[in-house]
Design a protein around this motif. Sequence first.
Motif, short mmCIF file in Angstrom:
data_model
loop_
_atom_site.label_atom_id
_atom_site.label_comp_id
_atom_site.label_asym_id
_atom_site.label_seq_id
_atom_site.Cartn_x
_atom_site.Cartn_y
_atom_site.Cartn_z
N ALA A 112 0.87 -1.18 0.00
CA ALA A 112 0.00 0.00 0.00
C ALA A 112 0.90 1.23 0.00
O ALA A 112 1.65 1.46 0.95
CB ALA A 112 -0.93 0.00 1.21
N LYS A 113 0.83 2.01 -1.08
CA LYS A 113 1.71 3.17 -1.24
C LYS A 113 0.94 4.45 -0.92
O LYS A 113 -0.20 4.64 -1.36
CB LYS A 113 2.24 3.22 -2.67
CG LYS A 113 3.27 4.32 -2.91
CD LYS A 113 3.76 4.34 -4.36
CE LYS A 113 4.62 3.13 -4.67
NZ LYS A 113 5.26 3.28 -6.02
N LYS A 114 1.56 5.32 -0.13
CA LYS A 114 0.96 6.61 0.19
C LYS A 114 1.23 7.60 -0.94
O LYS A 114 2.03 7.33 -1.85
CB LYS A 114 1.51 7.13 1.52
CG LYS A 114 1.22 6.19 2.70
CD LYS A 114 1.88 6.65 3.96
CE LYS A 114 1.20 7.84 4.58
NZ LYS A 114 -0.14 7.50 5.13
N SER A 121 2.57 -0.34 4.08
CA SER A 121 2.41 -1.80 4.07
C SER A 121 3.23 -2.32 2.91
O SER A 121 3.12 -1.81 1.79
CB SER A 121 0.93 -2.18 3.92
OG SER A 121 0.76 -3.57 3.95
N ARG A 122 4.08 -3.34 3.17
CA ARG A 122 5.03 -3.73 2.12
C ARG A 122 5.49 -5.17 2.32
O ARG A 122 5.66 -5.63 3.46
CB ARG A 122 6.24 -2.79 2.20
CG ARG A 122 7.35 -3.05 1.19
CD ARG A 122 6.96 -2.63 -0.18
NE ARG A 122 8.11 -2.53 -1.09
CZ ARG A 122 8.06 -2.77 -2.38
NH1 ARG A 122 6.91 -3.09 -2.95
NH2 ARG A 122 9.14 -2.65 -3.14
N TRP A 127 11.18 -9.74 3.81
CA TRP A 127 10.33 -9.38 4.94
C TRP A 127 8.98 -8.82 4.48
O TRP A 127 8.82 -8.46 3.32
CB TRP A 127 11.01 -8.38 5.88
CG TRP A 127 11.57 -7.14 5.22
CD1 TRP A 127 12.86 -6.91 4.86
CD2 TRP A 127 10.84 -5.94 4.86
NE1 TRP A 127 12.99 -5.66 4.29
CE2 TRP A 127 11.78 -5.04 4.30
CE3 TRP A 127 9.51 -5.54 4.97
CZ2 TRP A 127 11.41 -3.78 3.83
CZ3 TRP A 127 9.14 -4.28 4.51
CH2 TRP A 127 10.10 -3.42 3.95
N ALA A 128 8.08 -8.75 5.45
CA ALA A 128 6.77 -8.12 5.22
C ALA A 128 6.40 -7.33 6.46
O ALA A 128 6.62 -7.77 7.60
CB ALA A 128 5.70 -9.18 4.94
N ILE A 129 5.84 -6.14 6.24
CA ILE A 129 5.34 -5.29 7.33
C ILE A 129 3.94 -4.83 6.94
O ILE A 129 3.74 -4.28 5.85
CB ILE A 129 6.26 -4.08 7.58
CG1 ILE A 129 7.62 -4.53 8.11
CG2 ILE A 129 5.61 -3.10 8.55
CD1 ILE A 129 8.63 -3.40 8.26
N LEU A 130 2.98 -5.07 7.78
CA LEU A 130 1.60 -4.70 7.51
C LEU A 130 0.82 -4.63 8.81
O LEU A 130 1.33 -4.99 9.88
CB LEU A 130 0.94 -5.73 6.58
CG LEU A 130 0.80 -7.15 7.11
CD1 LEU A 130 -0.43 -7.83 6.49
CD2 LEU A 130 2.04 -7.98 6.76
N ILE A 247 6.98 -2.57 18.73
CA ILE A 247 7.43 -1.43 17.92
C ILE A 247 8.16 -1.98 16.70
O ILE A 247 9.18 -2.67 16.83
CB ILE A 247 8.33 -0.49 18.73
CG1 ILE A 247 7.53 0.12 19.89
CG2 ILE A 247 8.90 0.61 17.84
CD1 ILE A 247 8.33 1.03 20.78
N VAL A 248 7.63 -1.68 15.53
CA VAL A 248 8.20 -2.15 14.26
C VAL A 248 8.98 -1.00 13.64
O VAL A 248 8.49 0.13 13.54
CB VAL A 248 7.09 -2.62 13.31
CG1 VAL A 248 7.67 -3.00 11.95
CG2 VAL A 248 6.34 -3.80 13.91
N MET A 249 10.22 -1.30 13.21
CA MET A 249 11.06 -0.29 12.58
C MET A 249 11.53 -0.80 11.21
O MET A 249 11.72 -2.00 11.03
CB MET A 249 12.27 0.02 13.46
CG MET A 249 11.92 0.47 14.87
SD MET A 249 13.38 0.79 15.90
CE MET A 249 13.90 2.37 15.22
N ALA A 250 11.72 0.12 10.30
CA ALA A 250 12.27 -0.22 8.99
C ALA A 250 12.68 1.07 8.29
O ALA A 250 12.21 2.16 8.64
CB ALA A 250 11.25 -0.98 8.14
N GLY A 251 13.57 0.93 7.29
CA GLY A 251 14.00 2.09 6.52
C GLY A 251 13.18 2.26 5.26
O GLY A 251 12.06 1.74 5.14
N ASP A 252 13.72 2.97 4.29
CA ASP A 252 13.03 3.17 3.01
C ASP A 252 12.80 1.82 2.33
O ASP A 252 13.59 0.90 2.51
CB ASP A 252 13.89 4.06 2.11
CG ASP A 252 14.05 5.47 2.67
OD1 ASP A 252 13.21 5.87 3.51
OD2 ASP A 252 15.01 6.15 2.28
N PRO A 253 11.71 1.67 1.58
CA PRO A 253 10.77 2.70 1.14
C PRO A 253 9.55 2.87 2.06
O PRO A 253 8.51 3.34 1.62
CB PRO A 253 10.32 2.18 -0.23
CG PRO A 253 10.28 0.68 -0.02
CD PRO A 253 11.44 0.37 0.90
#
Length: 422
Positions: A112-114, A121-122, A127-130, A247-253
């Motif tokens: 899901a791109k803003k 959400s990616r 990995w996956a983050i959602l 707490i979930v952390m990640a860099g770009d994108p």
Amino acid sequence: MLQSTFFISTGRAAIAAALLLIGTALAISSASAAERQYYDILYKTQLDPESGLADVEISLSGAQLPTQLTLHLDPDRHKNLDGDSLTIEGENAVWTPKGKQDSIHYQFVIDAKKSSGSYDSRIINKWAILRSDKLIPPISARAPQELQSRATLEVVTPKKWNTLAPYVKDEQGIFQLKDPGRRFIRPKGWLISGRIGSRQDIIDGTDTVIAAPLGKNIRRQDTLAFLSWTLPELKKVFPQFPEKLLIVMAGDPMWRGGLSGTRSLFIHSDRPLISGNRTSSLLHELVHVGTGIRGDHESDWIVEGIAEYYSLQTLRRTKGISERRYQQTLEALKTWGEESPNLLVKRSSGPITARAVWVLHCVDTAIQEASDGKQSLDNVVTSLAADRGKVTLKKFRTLVNKAAGEEITLLDREFLEGKKKP
């Protein structure tokens, strides 16, 4: 002697009456518990990096099932729904479960791109983050009052992936979902899966996990240390803060900011724990987690203002910033807030939130002065966090005036709209 005997008899009678009432209450409680019936919900999802989809199955089982479930879909993300007892009505899917077991299937578009081009959400091959409450859409259940659910979430992933969510796992790695007060339970909050690293500690009674994809420049331990001296102070104002926090952390994108969820939040790994202007995105989102409130069409400034004000207050109270720095920040926010005098808008950000912070500071001062220091804005936001749910200007004003013991004119509508001075 007669008088003494009378009092003894009366006392015994009172005790007997009290015991009878307690016994009756316990009997009613036991009867209610006995009448309560349960059915089981299994949410099972398989994450597929190649397709970018999650295959989802929702299964029900029990002697009695809900008569109807309505799934409120996002048509851009919930696709290919299938089930024998399923009908599609616009953006809703109506499920009328049959028998003692029934299930439906669908696919969920993870990415899901803003509008900024970043993702909230990616999924990639590592990995996956959602958010699980996006994966499983809001569901309205029609069922008898005594019928309640027990729910679990199973996440199937590629080999060597690990999955974390703000829930406890059983020995099989299945999440045991909890949502006190809800008869129909569905997963909520952030979820991270893949080749990830994490740090965990119990901070003032809250099981806290910092998780991120494996890689450099992820400050898991720094973040945990930061929370060890700020979270206990935050919990003094929000005593009902969740017992589990992810707490979930990640860099770009991924989105270059912070986004709160139920018992969880996401924050970009490049965000400083304390910014140069003495604000903290992490603490801001933690306040959202602690309050669990949302605004109506004109009260988002209360929600966002509280989050920013108490992120500052927490830094001040824990000596993370000095009193002088705190006052400088308030003055800077006051100046910025003059660009947007009207607070009663649908979405609060930038100068609107800045003005909201200044107004809340003034309201806090007014409450303390009116109550001779016996009450403060702390009492108001603690009450809001206890109720959670939607906050309105009317509700907020009522709580403020109650704490002050008099009407606080700073919350007059015309002042908040920027039409007059207090």
